[in-house]
Design a protein around this motif. Structure first.
Motif, PDB file in Angstrom:
ATOM      1  N   PHE A  27     -13.077   7.740  11.858  1.00 53.57           N
ATOM      2  CA  PHE A  27     -12.322   5.976  12.015  1.00 53.57           C
ATOM      3  C   PHE A  27     -10.538   6.446  12.038  1.00 53.57           C
ATOM      4  CE2 PHE A  27     -11.061   2.276  10.818  1.00 53.57           C
ATOM      5  CZ  PHE A  27     -12.182   1.494  11.494  1.00 53.57           C
ATOM      6  N   GLY A  28      -9.975   6.956  11.116  1.00 55.70           N
ATOM      7  CA  GLY A  28      -8.324   7.633  11.124  1.00 55.70           C
ATOM      8  C   GLY A  28      -8.240   7.784  12.124  1.00 55.70           C
ATOM      9  N   MET A  59      -7.991   5.472  15.245  1.00 50.77           N
ATOM     10  CA  MET A  59      -7.401   5.002  14.643  1.00 50.77           C
ATOM     11  C   MET A  59      -6.045   4.854  15.558  1.00 50.77           C
ATOM     12  SD  MET A  59      -8.604   1.632  14.331  1.00 50.77           S
ATOM     13  CE  MET A  59     -10.216   2.687  15.066  1.00 50.77           C
ATOM     14  N   ARG A  60      -5.517   6.140  15.648  1.00 44.80           N
ATOM     15  CA  ARG A  60      -4.631   6.845  15.610  1.00 44.80           C
ATOM     16  C   ARG A  60      -4.322   6.968  17.550  1.00 44.80           C
ATOM     17  NH1 ARG A  60      -5.574   6.360  10.756  1.00 44.80           N
ATOM     18  NH2 ARG A  60      -2.969   7.169   9.482  1.00 44.80           N
ATOM     19  N   THR A  78      -1.016   7.354   3.949  1.00 44.12           N
ATOM     20  CA  THR A  78      -1.632   7.292   2.136  1.00 44.12           C
ATOM     21  C   THR A  78      -2.939   7.066   1.611  1.00 44.12           C
ATOM     22  OG1 THR A  78      -0.510   5.364   2.257  1.00 44.12           O
ATOM     23  CG2 THR A  78       0.890   6.574   1.414  1.00 44.12           C
ATOM     24  N   PRO A  79      -3.526   7.616   2.614  1.00 48.09           N
ATOM     25  CA  PRO A  79      -4.758   6.902   2.976  1.00 48.09           C
ATOM     26  C   PRO A  79      -5.636   7.789   0.461  1.00 48.09           C
ATOM     27  CG  PRO A  79      -5.420   9.640   3.940  1.00 48.09           C
ATOM     28  CD  PRO A  79      -3.569   8.660   3.414  1.00 48.09           C
ATOM     29  N   LEU A  80      -6.857   6.801   1.123  1.00 45.85           N
ATOM     30  CA  LEU A  80      -7.356   6.604  -0.168  1.00 45.85           C
ATOM     31  C   LEU A  80      -8.776   6.690  -0.280  1.00 45.85           C
ATOM     32  CD1 LEU A  80      -6.953   5.236  -3.154  1.00 45.85           C
ATOM     33  CD2 LEU A  80      -7.112   2.693  -2.223  1.00 45.85           C
ATOM     34  N   ALA A  82       0.155  -1.396   5.853  1.00 49.50           N
ATOM     35  CA  ALA A  82      -1.185  -0.695   5.054  1.00 49.50           C
ATOM     36  C   ALA A  82      -1.379   0.062   5.783  1.00 49.50           C
ATOM     37  CB  ALA A  82      -2.135  -1.008   4.371  1.00 49.50           C
ATOM     38  N   HIS A  83      -1.503  -0.203   7.519  1.00 51.09           N
ATOM     39  CA  HIS A  83      -1.918   1.076   8.387  1.00 51.09           C
ATOM     40  C   HIS A  83      -0.990   1.588   8.929  1.00 51.09           C
ATOM     41  CE1 HIS A  83      -1.020  -2.881  11.378  1.00 51.09           C
ATOM     42  NE2 HIS A  83      -0.617  -1.780  11.530  1.00 51.09           N
ATOM     43  N   ARG A  85      -2.532   0.872  -6.180  1.00 54.99           N
ATOM     44  CA  ARG A  85      -2.931   0.264  -4.458  1.00 54.99           C
ATOM     45  C   ARG A  85      -1.113  -0.411  -3.711  1.00 54.99           C
ATOM     46  NH1 ARG A  85      -7.434  -2.662  -3.962  1.00 54.99           N
ATOM     47  NH2 ARG A  85      -6.069  -4.363  -2.593  1.00 54.99           N
ATOM     48  N   ALA A  87      -0.386   2.278  -1.973  1.00 56.14           N
ATOM     49  CA  ALA A  87      -1.013   2.365  -0.700  1.00 56.14           C
ATOM     50  C   ALA A  87      -0.904   1.041   0.416  1.00 56.14           C
ATOM     51  CB  ALA A  87      -2.511   1.726  -0.366  1.00 56.14           C
ATOM     52  N   LEU A 117      -1.742  -1.944  -0.654  1.00 58.09           N
ATOM     53  CA  LEU A 117      -2.449  -2.511  -0.202  1.00 58.09           C
ATOM     54  C   LEU A 117      -1.733  -3.566  -1.241  1.00 58.09           C
ATOM     55  CD1 LEU A 117      -4.982  -0.642  -0.287  1.00 58.09           C
ATOM     56  CD2 LEU A 117      -5.120  -1.701   1.255  1.00 58.09           C
TER      57      LEU A 117
END
Lengths: 265, 366
Positions: free
Chosen positions: B100-101, B104-105, B79-81, B74-75, B49, B52, B54
């Motif tokens: 989704f990712g 967001m970009r 480093t997607p989890l 985090a955003h 975490r 990432a 978090l």
């Protein structure tokens, strides 16, 4: 044994039926008499008529009251739902000292006797100089509705996997984007439910409205005023209308509240 | 400066008063499949975490490609989890989850759909694109979670026990999907697990953690064959750990007095650190012990009594005791022990090669 079991089931069913009759009989009576031609509610019934509805329809005072009630219910439900959502989200997301006190405070208004709340509101609003304005009623109904909105939305957020929020950050969503694209969509059924329920609460509410509404009378206040003057089957017509509106709102609220899976299509 | 893609330097994490991660140091090379293994509460998930974003390290520094990333939110990281709970969005359908990712970009809708579909195809789930998540099986959800994490083509993929909710046979299939994917993409995988079989089956290197401390870092073979501490020896594989005292050291050969009599160990480098008279712990892997009905006159041979067995498919774990009730565990293929005709209470000879006897480095010195 089987016979016993069955008789218990039947007794319980009859018991339930009696309770429902007891609760709904006055309302049903009111609806029935709203279509009855007789001046006084008595049996046997006269003939069917729209007369009382007609009378209400052409009565400007009733229309003013309905307009006031709708404006207040819409504004108060939106405000109460926003406040309720914020409170519920704070509870979901953060842990802090005195959180229990914070939650107790947020849930407090419905536990205060309505007359006390109404008197206090009246005193406070006249200090602020907004007593008798429509704003006063909106604020009062927001206070009354917010705890219900919070309870409903909180229930929904409790079902949310805490990882969903972190997962959104992890995929590149800022906190605001996460609120918009994850939290609100997830809570949406409960938000709609809260809107309907707080609207119903406001639409029905009498005690506070009677104290603070002044000249902007809401529907329940007008009903009482008519009733105080004389017995008029108009009341039954207005009552049936209020009942139908409130029930519709509550049923919509229930539908959204108990839909487990939000639909995707 | 030739450091790894990801570097953890003296990284610690405290929660309130309790320490989750003691200062840890390790590097992850680009394109490596690294597993972090340990039992629950060992700090492995906290470490992941922190990678990432978090969790923020309490001290120390995490670097990605040489750049400090402690303060990066985090955003803002790539480093997607892949979550243990998968954390798929229930109000979005399969393709919307994968998109989704990209959304967001700020990737436009047509490109988003195209890229998401490409990944759904790659994960062999394109026919489910418009399904809702709760209409999928566990394995299919797993693939959606992978596609969602990989769609932005990140340099690093983090995985937090992603297979723990799957059936045993599905786990093995997903393992091969993951290893193949990692080889094809050539990106770094950091995989947290409590399962030795998952870590050893997939990882190039394994980090073993316990109570916030790194116990050992090495290839699965190194860890399995030469555990660095008693903890690792007990945690991985089935090992016999025998306490003893060094009687003699000759070059790389060490002879120890133990409860089983004298045991000889031959090691290139490890034994030279010890001195005559020291107390040591010897590790003999259960599958490195040979059994026979007759005397073999080998260096390490003891006579034992057969007391119990544990049958788990093709591999059998056998429990033996010597005359003084000291226990020795042996692991064999079922077909190997059949000719021995073992019956409870029967006497048998066990022996092993001295090069398979390890001496744990954490020596108890007087």
């Amino acid at each position: 044994m089987m016979v016993n079991d069955k008789s218990i089931v039947w007794i319980l069913k009859i018991y339930l039926l009696i309770i429902f009759v007891f609760i709904f009989m006055p309302i049903i009576t009111s609806v029935v008499f709203s279509f009855n031609s007789d001046r006084f509610p008595s049996l046997p019934l006269g003939h069917f008529t729209w007369n009382w509805y007609d009378k209400v329809y052409y009565d400007s005072e009733t229309w003013d009251a309905i307009r006031t009630s709708i404006i207040v219910a819409l504004s108060a439900s939106v405000l109460a739902t926003i406040i309720g959502f914020c409170t519920a989200y704070t509870d979901f997301r953060y842990s802090f000292r005195f959180k229990n006190a914070y939650l107790a405070l947020a849930l407090l208004p419905p536990t205060i006797p309505l007359i006390i709340l109404a008197l206090a509101m009246l005193a406070w609003f006249s200090k602020l100089g907004i007593s008798g304005q429509i704003w006063a009623l909106i604020i009062a109904h927001t206070v009354l509705g917010a705890p219900f909105a919070m309870a409903i939305i909180r229930l929904r957020l409790q079902q949310m996997d805490k990882d969903l929020e972190s997962a959104a950050w992890n995929l590149g969503a800022s906190e605001w984007a996460t609120m918009r694209h994850v939290i609100i969509p997830f809570a949406l059924p409960s938000i709609i439910s809260a809107l309907c329920l707080t609207m119903a609460v406001s639409f029905d509410e009498f005690a506070i409205a009677w104290f603070v509404s002044g000249l902007n009378k809401s529907v329940p206040v007008v009903i009482l005023e008519i009733l105080q003057g004389n017995v008029d089957p108009q009341i039954n017509a207005i009552g049936s209308f209020v009942f139908a509106t409130t029930m519709t709102l509550v049923v919509i609220a229930q539908l959204f509240l108990f839909t487990k899976k939000p639909n995707n299509h | 400066m030739n450091e790894g893609q990801i570097v953890l330097e003296n990284v610690t994490k405290n929660f309130g008063g309790s320490v989750a991660v003691e200062p840890i140091n390790f590097e992850i090379k680009a394109g490596e499949f690294l597993a972090i293994m340990g039992s629950s509460g060992c700090g492995k998930t906290t470490t992941l975490r922190m990678l990432a974003g978090l969790e923020t390290p309490s001290s120390g520094e995490i670097r990605l490609n040489g750049e400090r990333m402690n303060e990066l939110k985090a955003h803002e990281r790539e480093t997607p989890l892949v979550w243990q709970t998968l954390a798929l969005f229930p109000f979005l359908n399969v393709i919307e989850n994968v998109e989704f990712g990209l959304k967001m970009r700020g990737v436009e809708k047509p490109e988003r759909t195209e890229r998401a579909l490409k990944w759904l195809k790659r994960m062999e789930i394109e026919q489910f694109a418009n399904r809702s998540i709760d209409q999928l099986s566990g394995g299919q959800r797993q693939r959606v979670a992978l596609a969602r994490a990989l769609v932005t083509e990140p340099p690093v993929l983090l995985l937090d026990e992603p297979l723990s909710a799957l059936d045993a046979n599905l786990v093995v299939r997903m393992q091969s999907v993951l290893t193949r994917l990692q080889k094809e993409l050539g990106i770094t995988f950091v995989y947290v697990t409590h399962s030795q079989s998952e870590a050893f089956a997939m990882a190039d290197r394994v980090v073993i953690m316990s109570a916030g401390v790194i116990e050992q870092i090495g290839s699965p073979r190194e860890i399995y064959r030469s555990p660095a501490s008693r903890f690792v020896a007990e945690f991985v594989g089935t090992n016999n750990i025998i306490s003893g005292n060094i009687k003699e050291i000759k070059g790389n050969t060490m002879i120890c007095n133990t409860a089983f009599g004298t045991i000889e160990s031959k090691q290139e480098d490890r034994n030279t650190r010890h001195q005559k008279g020291n107390d040591v712990e010897l590790v003999i892997s259960a599958d490195m012990i040979e059994l026979s009905q007759e005397h073999t006159f080998s260096e390490n041979e003891i006579q034992l009594q057969f007391v119990a067995e544990e049958f788990t498919g093709s591999v059998v774990t056998l429990y033996f005791e010597d005359a003084n009730k000291n226990e020795l565990i042996v692991q064999k293929q079922q077909r190997e022990i059949e000719p021995l005709e073992l019956t409870y209470g029967c006497q048998i000879f066990a022996h092993w090669n001295p090069i398979n006897v390890f001496c744990l480095p954490d020596v108890k010195t007087e």
